[in-house]
Design an enzyme around this catalytic site. Structure first.
Site, PDB file in Angstrom:
ATOM      1  N   LYS A 145       1.849 -17.005   8.246  1.00 28.58           N
ATOM      2  CA  LYS A 145       1.233 -18.203   7.641  1.00 28.58           C
ATOM      3  C   LYS A 145       2.297 -19.065   6.988  1.00 28.58           C
ATOM      4  CE  LYS A 145      -3.152 -15.847   6.983  1.00 28.58           C
ATOM      5  NZ  LYS A 145      -4.030 -15.050   6.114  1.00 28.58           N
ATOM      6  N   ASP A 191      -9.755 -20.837   2.729  1.00 32.77           N
ATOM      7  CA  ASP A 191     -10.290 -19.752   3.558  1.00 32.77           C
ATOM      8  C   ASP A 191     -11.807 -19.907   3.735  1.00 32.77           C
ATOM      9  OD1 ASP A 191      -8.986 -17.891   4.985  1.00 32.77           O
ATOM     10  OD2 ASP A 191      -8.753 -16.426   3.366  1.00 32.77           O
ATOM     11  N   GLN A 193      -4.830 -13.116   0.202  1.00 37.66           N
ATOM     12  CA  GLN A 193      -4.703 -12.310   1.421  1.00 37.66           C
ATOM     13  C   GLN A 193      -5.510 -11.021   1.249  1.00 37.66           C
ATOM     14  OE1 GLN A 193      -3.174 -13.229   4.322  1.00 37.66           O
ATOM     15  NE2 GLN A 193      -3.949 -11.317   5.195  1.00 37.66           N
TER      16      GLN A 193
END
Ligand code: NAP
Length: 291
Positions: free
Chosen positions: A56, A123, A100
């Site tokens: 990422k 997200d 994460q």
């Protein structure tokens, strides 16, 4: 069908999206006076998570997004993370915040996700953004399902009126994808570990999506000839030679003989997930100028 399915090449499409995002950032940056910034919070040293986070960060760098994330020790407390999230929420120069997952078991991921400013929730897992999805309102969307919708659209595969079967009901993939498919006028069936007659249900799918995390769950006899098959599964297996490799949930070689379209692992949904994370970060950035 005796041919070979067309490959839904997520790597190529993601590369194209990266170029578009780079151009958008170049246009917006003079007005904003700074690049977009993404904060990825990673706790502990789970090797798979570390490799995802590095991927990422590399992708951010490629398109011109600043990475301002933190890699924290496994013993980081809930309170310390809450404080960091609060600071990133307040920071005007941060456009996206991502935790994460999975987190170490002493941490409450759901509580932490709810504390992210919903306008920085790249997200798409904040309850407000999930609620917006339920109501088909504009909002930040979960990256993996959004990436799947993009991959289908780019190949002119329209879910309207189609029977979509999704194997997996997680909050990360299966449930938001089911809502996106409903919003796109598909007829949706969501299967899970307690589903009976999965084979027959899968065979009724015009579009079959496997998101269970089980290698070879979807075999050729479960696929309707001419169907579109999307493989979300990401499983690390060690082969006879002792080498580790990534496989999906679909028996790729045999399903390729039956399906019309098939997404590979790696190179299908994975790169699209990262591309949508970048897309969401730029979306939040742009909204500061054009709310
Ligand atoms: P998850 O939270 O473990 O959920 C898995 C889902 O699959 C659950 O709903 C489970 O049912 C269902 N399931 C498991 N075994 C099954 C079986 N034999 N038959 C039918 N349903 C079954 O996983 P997730 O986070 O959704 O991820 C799913 C897979 O996608 C994993 O391999 C993950 O690594 C991968 N993934 C890939 C990306 C990407 O970018 N490529 C992104 C996210 C996830 P129950 O609810 O009944 O337990």
């Amino acid at each position: 069908m005796t041919g070979r399915a067309g490959i839904l090449d997520g790597k190529a499409l993601a590369a194209q999206l990266h170029i578009e995002l780079t151009q958008q950032i170049e246009t917006l940056q003079p007005q904003m006076g700074r690049p977009p910034a993404l904060a990825v919070l990673m706790v502990g040293d789970n090797p798979a998570s570390l490799s995802y986070v590095r991927g990422k960060e590399r992708a951010c760098e490629k398109v011109g997004i600043a990475s301002v994330g933190k890699h924290l020790p496994a013993e980081t407390t809930q309170l310390e993370l809450e404080k960091l999230i609060h600071d990133f929420n307040q920071d005007e120069t941060v456009d996206g915040i991502l935790i994460q997952l999975p987190l170490p078991s002493h941490l409450d991921a759901v509580a932490l996700l709810s504390q992210i400013d919903s306008d920085k929730d790249v997200d798409g897992l904040h309850p407000l953004n999930l609620g917006r999805l339920v109501r088909a309102e504009v909002g930040l969307r979960s990256c993996t399902p959004a990436g799947i919708m993009r991959l289908l659209a780019a190949h002119e595969i329209d879910p309207t009126g189609k029977h979509v079967v999704i194997i997996g009901r997680s909050t990360l993939v299966g449930k938001p994808l089911a809502l996106m498919m409903l919003n796109a006028n598909a007829t949706v069936t969501v299967a899970h570990s307690r589903t009976q007659n999965l084979e027959a249900i899968a065979r009724g799918a015009d579009i079959l999506i496997a998101a269970a995390g089980h290698p070879n769950l979807v075999t050729a006899d479960m696929v309707m000839p001419g169907a579109t098959v999307i493989d979300v599964g990401t499983n690390r297996i060690v082969d006879e030679t002792g080498k580790a490799r990534l496989v999906g949930d679909v028996d790729f070689d045999n399903v390729q003989k039956v399906a019309k379209w098939l997404s590979p692992v790696p190179g299908g949904v994975g790169p699209m997930t990262v591309a949508m994370l970048l897309y969401n970060t730029v979306w939040s950035y742009r909204r500061k100028l054009h709310p």
